[in-house]
Enzyme design. Sequence first.
Site, PDB file in Angstrom:
ATOM      1  N   CYS A   1      13.445  -5.057  12.330  1.00 23.72           N
ATOM      2  CA  CYS A   1      13.717  -6.482  12.395  1.00 23.72           C
ATOM      3  C   CYS A   1      15.201  -6.722  12.680  1.00 23.72           C
ATOM      4  O   CYS A   1      16.028  -5.858  12.431  1.00 23.72           O
ATOM      5  CB  CYS A   1      13.308  -7.143  11.086  1.00 23.72           C
ATOM      6  SG  CYS A   1      13.420  -8.923  11.125  1.00 23.72           S
TER       7      CYS A   1
ATOM      8  N   GLU B   1      13.568  -6.197   6.538  1.00 26.43           N
ATOM      9  CA  GLU B   1      12.282  -6.363   7.203  1.00 26.43           C
ATOM     10  C   GLU B   1      11.484  -7.405   6.424  1.00 26.43           C
ATOM     11  O   GLU B   1      11.697  -7.592   5.216  1.00 26.43           O
ATOM     12  CB  GLU B   1      11.499  -5.048   7.252  1.00 26.43           C
ATOM     13  CG  GLU B   1      12.195  -3.904   7.972  1.00 26.43           C
ATOM     14  CD  GLU B   1      12.199  -4.054   9.483  1.00 26.43           C
ATOM     15  OE1 GLU B   1      11.725  -5.083   9.984  1.00 26.43           O
ATOM     16  OE2 GLU B   1      12.693  -3.136  10.152  1.00 26.43           O
TER      17      GLU B   1
END
Length: 226
Positions: A2, A105
């Site tokens: 991410c 994340e």
Amino acid sequence: MCGRLSQYRGIHDFVDALSMPNALVNTVGDEPLNRYNLPPTSMAAVLRCEGVHLLAADVRWGWKPNWDKGTARRINARVEKVAHGPYFRQIWPHRALAAIDGWFEWVADPDDPKHKQPYLIRLKNGEPIFCASIGQFSPPHAEPAADDGFVILTADAEGGMVDIHDRRPVVLAPDLAEEWLSHDTPKERAEEIALLQGCPVQCFEWFKVDKAVGNVRNGGPWRPLE
């Protein structure tokens, strides 16, 4: 992986952990960085070799070649393709380290379907994280060019980290990080390091943090959840 990083130590903490003999040229300052929640296109502290020196400089996280007119800057590059694909060809020789404390994340929260639960991932030993990176860089002390930027190499997460994400940064132990940066390291050896010698999943830990980190304007320290 991410697109959010945590980078809060001082640059000297990262450099000390790296243990390179090169004299440091430091353009980011001596105070703690205190960047707890860095989104893409932010300026992040990056280490690279500049001649015989180790250079610490702020560089924009994200890059694309000037012939790519239709997409946003990319923040990551798949290690399986980066050395031989056309997209990153011009910056593959320009190796660097994104020196971070962890990354975030998000996964779906079954108890709160409208929001995702963020996790912080870091090394179990608490040491700084050196992410193999490549980029386009201006000379030391020069004003950054509009096209400057870096990307972090990512590898398969070997089934995912608690099912958080199928990709993760290529994190290098200090000795390999030094070899990665060295101008004496051939491109073929650099590719081998990135492909085969990144820290395995077992080196990391992850835990839930306060959902406030989802707001990029919340730049303060993240809070672990009990």
